[in-house]
Structure formats: C-alpha cells, structure tokens
Enzyme design. Structure first.
Site, short mmCIF file in Angstrom:
data_model
loop_
_atom_site.label_atom_id
_atom_site.label_comp_id
_atom_site.label_asym_id
_atom_site.label_seq_id
_atom_site.Cartn_x
_atom_site.Cartn_y
_atom_site.Cartn_z
CB VAL A 176 0.07 -5.71 4.32
CG1 VAL A 176 -1.17 -5.13 4.96
CG2 VAL A 176 -0.13 -6.01 2.85
CE LYS A 221 -3.81 0.60 -1.07
NZ LYS A 221 -4.53 0.15 0.14
CB SER A 275 -0.95 0.02 1.20
OG SER A 275 -2.00 -0.86 0.95
CE1 TYR A 323 -4.93 -1.24 -4.44
CE2 TYR A 323 -5.42 -3.59 -4.40
CZ TYR A 323 -5.16 -2.41 -3.73
OH TYR A 323 -5.11 -2.41 -2.35
CE1 TYR A 359 -4.49 1.44 4.43
CE2 TYR A 359 -2.89 0.38 5.86
CZ TYR A 359 -3.30 0.77 4.61
OH TYR A 359 -2.51 0.52 3.55
N1 GLN Z 1 -2.34 -5.22 -1.90
C1 GLN Z 1 -2.84 -5.16 -0.55
C2 GLN Z 1 -4.35 -5.38 -0.53
O1 GLN Z 1 -4.99 -4.92 -1.40
C3 GLN Z 1 -2.48 -3.85 0.05
C4 GLN Z 1 -2.96 -3.70 1.47
C5 GLN Z 1 -2.01 -2.93 2.35
O2 GLN Z 1 -0.82 -2.85 2.12
N2 GLN Z 1 -2.55 -2.45 3.43
O3 GLN Z 1 -4.90 -6.01 0.31
#
Ligand code: GLN
Length: 317
Positions: free
Chosen positions: A268, A74, A71, A198, A250
């Site tokens: 993650v 993003k 993430s 994505y 988050y």
């Molecule tokens: N690719 C992961 C997902 O979509 C990204 C989530 C994350 O890093 N929090 O679940």
C-alpha cells in the site's frame, strides 16, 4: 520480439518512454490514508527500475526516493520463514488466492483461523510469528532487516520509525486478525510481539532501485545472480513466484496476471516488485492506489512494459 535478450538500449528507451507517459497521467489513484503517515506522501511520484541478468540497472523517474515497502516485505519474510522452517510452514498458512481484500477478517472464521495465503495480512502475520518463534521481537526484526539488506546488497536499508508508529497506533484491524489467530493457535507467541515485528517490517523504507535489486533472487531461481550465491532453493523460489502470481495483488491478482503476466507483489506504499524469470527483476513505484489497494500507475506501467518487451512467463522459450 519474443522478449529474450532485449538490447539494453531498447530497454532504456522503453523505460524512459513509460516514465514520460506516467508523468503525464492525471488519474493517479489515491494514496493510502488508513496509515496516517502514508497519507502525507506526494502522489505525483513515479519510478521504474529494471535490474537485468548481467547486473545492469535501468532506471527512470524517482528511482532514488525512499518509500514504505509495506506488503512487499511479505515476500522477504516468506523467503526467510521458508528457509528456516521449510514445508512445516504450510501447516499454518494456505496457498490459495483469497478473492478478498488484503485485510479481510471474514474468511478467517470460516477456515478456522488458518489464513488463505502468506500475502494477505493474516497470512503474513502468521509468517512473522513463525520467524519470531524462539527469538525476542528485536532479534527477529534484526534478522528480517539483515536479510533484506543482503538481498539488495545494501547495508543502508532501514525501517522508517514514524511509519511503524503510525501503524502501531492505528492497526486495530491487524490486531483483531492476530488475536483471532492466537485463539485458534495459528499464532503461537503473544500477538503484541508478532504485530510489533509485522508493523516494523512493513515500515522498511527502500528506493525503487533497492527494491529491484532485492527481487533478483526470485528472478534467478533463488540465486542473487545467475549462477551466483544461493539464497533459497530453486524449488522455494519457484513456489514463491507461483504465490506472487496467484496471490501477490490480493483480490486484484487475477487482473494483474492477466494484464502483466509476471509474478509480482504490491504494497500500500505504492511499490510493486515483479520478476521475469531468468532475465530481470523489476521495481516500480507510485503512491496512488486503485480500488483494491495496488499502485495504479505501477500496475499500468508494468502492463505497458510487458507489452513493449514481450516479457511474460507464458511466452514460449
Ligand atoms: N502494513 C499494511 C497493513 O497491514 C500492509 C498492507 C498492504 O501493503 N497491503 O495493513
């Protein structure tokens, strides 16, 4: 110490001390296992890299080991989408913290398919869809990868195909989010195209040093170096930093702002990029996660770093 112009010798000592303390930690969190390929990563790893205004890199730990940025990507897709669409992006995604887990579905129905912010999965999927608009998935992905390489000044950055496949095979929850948003028209293209792009940008592999380099444009008001090449406008860079502070972790965003006091974005894979405006970009990585999916040791290390340097966006200038 106010945190300005910390001599690089002091920074080196602080970074080395934190890395040594993290190496001794026994409670390292839990490696993400809902993406099977990520479950294979060794939780004992840790790296901390500071990229300073004058271009110096201060590193400790496994700074040259590649990991899945997940993430953290993003932030880069948001910058790319804002550069392309400008303010129009905000008709399709909000700017409020969600207070829910990153992969939450529940809020999306209440809010008629418009995700709370660009850093939860639903919001990031919308951002990806907006980049995709007039392109084939392969072209959009190539643009994203090229943009990340440009930010980090490193052409070697690549996608880990095994991680992308692992997520394609198991990403049912993200598929649910994408299909739901397609029903509301928040996503315009075929959900499978958007999801493919994505998953692949989440699977970009970087080292902690590359991550610190890629965060520089956010530390320097939209420029790769202070007074250097401009990537995005000053206003957009500040807006992205505001979103990182309020939404970058988050439902752990409040806690991160409280403890660290810097804009940051987690993934993650255990990576976090954080910025000290005008002074430094920081990459930190350790694969074990806390209960809300943010790296346990990277969060802790950044807390220690800001305490010891005095760095905070709330510090008087
Ligand atoms: N690719 C992961 C997902 O979509 C990204 C989530 C994350 O890093 N929090 O679940």
């Amino acid at each position: 110490m106010k945190g300005h112009n910390i001599p690089s010798g002091d920074l080196r000592r602080i970074v080395a001390e934190i890395a040594a303390e993290m190496a001794a930690e026994t409670d390292r969190g839990t490696v993400a296992d809902y993406i099977p390929q990520l479950a294979k990563v060794d939780p004992k790893q840790f790296a901390l890299v500071i990229s300073t205004a004058d271009g110096e890199f201060i590193t400790a730990g496994d700074a040259e080991t590649h990991f899945s940025i997940q993430s953290v990507s993003k932030v880069f897709t948001l910058a790319l989408a804002l550069g392309k669409l400008g303010e129009r992006l905000w008709t399709r995604v909000g700017r409020e913290p969600s207070g829910d887990p990153f992969n939450s579905i529940v809020q999306l129905e209440h809010e008629r398919g418009v995700p709370r912010n660009p850093f939860i999965n639903a919001g990031a999927i919308v951002v990806t869809d907006s980049i995709l608009s007039d392109y084939e998935p392969k072209e959009a992905l190539a643009q994203i990868l090229q943009f990340v390489r440009y930010l980090a000044s490193d052409e070697a950055i690549a996608i880990d195909p095994a991680v992308a496949k692992s997520e394609l095979d198991t990403g049912f929850r993200n598929a649910a989010l994408a299909n739901f948003m397609r029903a509301y028209g928040t996503i315009i293209g075929p959900p499978e195209h958007t999801l493919g792009v994505y998953f692949h940008h989440c699977a970009i592999a970087m080292t902690t040093r590359q991550l610190a380099a890629a965060g520089r444009f956010l530390a320097f008001d939209g420029q790769l170096d202070p007074g250097g090449s401009r990537v995005i406008s000053t206003r957009m860079a500040r807006q992205i930093n505001a979103l990182m502070l309020t939404c970058g972790h988050y439902d752990g965003s409040g806690e991160f702002a409280f403890r660290v006091g810097l804009p940051g974005k987690s993934g993650v894979g255990g990576g976090i990029v954080a910025v000290v405006p005008g002074q430094a970009s920081i990459g930190c990585w350790s694969p074990g996660l806390n209960a809300v999916g943010n790296s346990q040791l990277a969060s802790r290390a950044l807390e220690l770093l800001t305490r010891r340097t005095g760095w905070s966006i709330f510090a008087p200038r």
